[in-house]
Design an enzyme around this catalytic site. Structure first.
Site, PDB file in Angstrom:
ATOM      1  N   LYS A 177      13.524   6.559   5.787  1.00 11.99           N
ATOM      2  CA  LYS A 177      14.448   5.449   5.541  1.00 11.99           C
ATOM      3  C   LYS A 177      15.570   5.426   6.592  1.00 11.99           C
ATOM      4  CE  LYS A 177      13.188   5.209   0.679  1.00 11.99           C
ATOM      5  NZ  LYS A 177      13.356   5.860  -0.643  1.00 11.99           N
ATOM      6  N   GLU A 207      12.603  -5.655   3.146  1.00 17.36           N
ATOM      7  CA  GLU A 207      13.736  -5.342   2.261  1.00 17.36           C
ATOM      8  C   GLU A 207      13.454  -4.154   1.355  1.00 17.36           C
ATOM      9  OE1 GLU A 207      16.781  -4.850   1.077  1.00 17.36           O
ATOM     10  OE2 GLU A 207      17.212  -6.989   1.191  1.00 17.36           O
ATOM     11  N   THR A 230       0.841  -1.198   0.000  1.00 17.32           N
ATOM     12  CA  THR A 230       0.000   0.000   0.000  1.00 17.32           C
ATOM     13  C   THR A 230       0.884   1.259   0.000  1.00 17.32           C
ATOM     14  OG1 THR A 230      -0.092  -0.110   2.421  1.00 17.32           O
ATOM     15  CG2 THR A 230      -1.880  -1.160   1.208  1.00 17.32           C
ATOM     16  N   GLU A 274       6.707  13.062  -7.589  1.00 19.32           N
ATOM     17  CA  GLU A 274       5.258  13.240  -7.503  1.00 19.32           C
ATOM     18  C   GLU A 274       4.899  14.661  -7.976  1.00 19.32           C
ATOM     19  OE1 GLU A 274       3.255  10.779  -6.077  1.00 19.32           O
ATOM     20  OE2 GLU A 274       4.993   9.513  -5.693  1.00 19.32           O
ATOM     21  N   ASP A 290      11.182  11.598   2.663  1.00 20.91           N
ATOM     22  CA  ASP A 290      11.293  10.199   2.247  1.00 20.91           C
ATOM     23  C   ASP A 290      12.602   9.595   2.762  1.00 20.91           C
ATOM     24  OD1 ASP A 290      10.600   7.894   0.264  1.00 20.91           O
ATOM     25  OD2 ASP A 290      12.622   8.502  -0.313  1.00 20.91           O
ATOM     26  N   GLY A 299      11.056   1.352  -8.765  1.00 20.14           N
ATOM     27  CA  GLY A 299      10.628   0.512  -9.874  1.00 20.14           C
ATOM     28  C   GLY A 299       9.718  -0.590  -9.369  1.00 20.14           C
TER      29      GLY A 299
END
Lengths: 344, 344
Positions: free
Chosen positions: B227, B152, B99, B212, B223, B324
């Protein structure tokens, strides 16, 4: 606490490095992975052997080996018992083969690995000898006896190329592995880029301990070719022998070649390659001009790197050390932790 | 043949990518790993849901989803049943959460993962939402229920950074992870190096689908910051929340800054970093000048890369795709194969 019982075979810099690493990591391994590695056998052709069912003190063993002989440790012998006789005296989970590599015969590594596996003991090696000579045979023997053979540090020392292919890249189909797998030649080429002559760069590599007194195995690409055999078998399941690898070393590379390449935005690297082609799997080692924007172009000095071409992920590159006693010993340790499932 | 039963939750490009990958890899997975992945649940908030105890035909499901609705598949419903009700109708081994990510709430990913784990089902996610918000809590829940949570592809899509740390680097102690973890900003910086203005480079990134329509999450470093939280928990076991990460995006970087750095042999990169310091684990995202000889300096365009500083191996760098649909789906697949032990 899970007890892992190992035999250390070959006590040069890497064997001693593993013993020191186990001593250094004792607390970390206990806390993070709930395991304790006990060294229950040590065997070295020159420095002596010992069987210690309760485990040797790794610091004491390391110090004795660094002095050149195990004989100061109670129970040691200089009578050169065979590996199978040593393994018959106590339970061993892993034989760790850290003997020197002979590209042509694969010995003594090949025999050590065969003895371990035949005895129903897992085998881990950093030598290119045995696995470069007959990985397929060793795997078949391991399967037959219900044990495993692991060899992470035979290529790129402990940089986790082999285990990345086996584990995290599972499900990917790899069509090509190409990279810099010999630190000595990469060091020489890097120095030549900075203007040093081939002869001076080789002498400097020897002075730093990267190159052997007889540098033939490095500069003529033999070391890299054996690694191509190991990668070919690992990635493609394709048996490749040393003579199957097309091999051109760096002895013919001139400063002019390097300068001309640089003027065209390229770097000269000794590239080892295993590749699936329409005509089967092909292996090669040859000086190659790499576009300076490619990750391999920037890999300098004694560092190693391999790029994998895959179906699902495009190109993946891993860069890390290609040599070093502690780096290589790490590869042995990580193979052991993976096999026992400690890292899961 | 080992049967692996999965629920696909979220059928955007990655969810559809996973379904296609499973169809494409059917024979490879059977031959190489002796396993078959059956899609027994599909759930998408917009496109519909299905429970198929014998498995759906992945190609038919993919084609229906690509048309925007599952309703052409017999048994599908558009009534939006809850995940727990779907999981109660057939045995599921893995819930695959694909999602979209909401950095602030972590939803819907967090709830999906909690439901899966609470139901005693392993969870795999590519979303940064749930694991970025509460990886520690999800891990504790998984441990409690005897299942696992894997993620992962939440960082560097399928490039195997997380699983390399967990598996092949086991035994190493990592003191720092630093790298390029956002493709959009790296693409913009790369274009700016070639002389393009920030505004033009951003427009080009949007045209190519990297950025975006609202690029705030990328260019302001959000973002990358999420991470950093995931890497911090993975590598150091240290809980780090979004607000703990020092964060400077690339909106203030000028072409002059980049030109000045290049003149000094440096490249400007948006570096995300999690590091153990004497004052605890610190996280940061900020434009950083990198020496052009360092592997991260040469990473251009939408490629990602992370360098790990370790005790036993020095520095290890992995370079690969950062986004990707197929790349991300591979990460989900490799997590599944690892958990079931297919890759060993």
């Amino acid at each position: 606490m899970k007890e892992i019982r190992i035999a250390v075979v070959g006590c040069g810099t890497v064997g001693m490095g593993l013993i020191k690493l186990i001593a250094d990591k004792r607390q970390h391994l206990a806390e993070k992975y709930g395991c304790e590695i006990k060294i229950v056998v040590i065997s070295d052709y020159i420095k002596g052997s010992i069987v210690a069912p309760d485990g040797v003190d790794p610091r004491a063993a390391h110090d004795a080996l660094a002095q050149g002989s195990l004989m100061s440790i109670a129970g040691a012998t200089d009578e050169r018992p065979s590996l199978s006789s040593l393994l018959s005296k106590t339970r061993v989970d892993f034989v760790c083969d850290m003997t020197p590599t002979n590209y042509l015969t694969g010995q003594p590594s090949l025999g050590i690995l065969q003895t371990a596996l035949s005895s129903g003991v897992n085998a881990v090696t950093c030598s290119k000898g045995g696995v470069g000579k007959d990985l397929a045979g060793l795997r078949a023997l391991a399967r037959d006896r219900g044990v495993v053979i692991r060899y992470e540090s035979s290529v790129l020392s402990g940089t986790p190329l082999i285990n990345m292919v086996r584990g995290p890249l599972a499900g990917c189909e790899i069509s090509k592995a190409a990279g810099i797998v010999n630190g000595t030649t990469n060091y020489i080429l890097t120095m030549m880029e900075e203007g040093m002559s081939y002869a001076d760069a080789l002498a400097e590599a020897q002075r730093l301990g990267y190159a052997e007194t007889d540098p033939t195995g490095d500069v003529e690409g033999s070391d890299a070719a054996v690694k191509v055999c190991i990668l070919s078998e690992t990635i493609f399941g394709a048996k490749m022998s040393f003579d199957d690898v097309e091999r051109i070393g760096i002895t013919g590379v001139t400063n002019d070649d390097i300068a001309r390449a640089r003027a065209n935005g390229r770097r000269v690297k000794l590239i080892a390659c295993a590749e699936r082609t329409s005509d089967g799997v092909k292996g090669s080692v040859r000086p190659t001009e790499i576009d300076e924007r490619h990750p391999l172009a920037g890999v300098g000095g004694a560092t190693n790197a391999v790029s994998l071409t895959t179906d699902s992920l495009g190109e993946i590159t891993i860069i890390g050390p290609g040599a070093g006693a502690r780096e290589t010993a790490h590869g042995i340790l990580s193979d052991i932790l993976d096999v026992v499932g400690a890292s899961r």
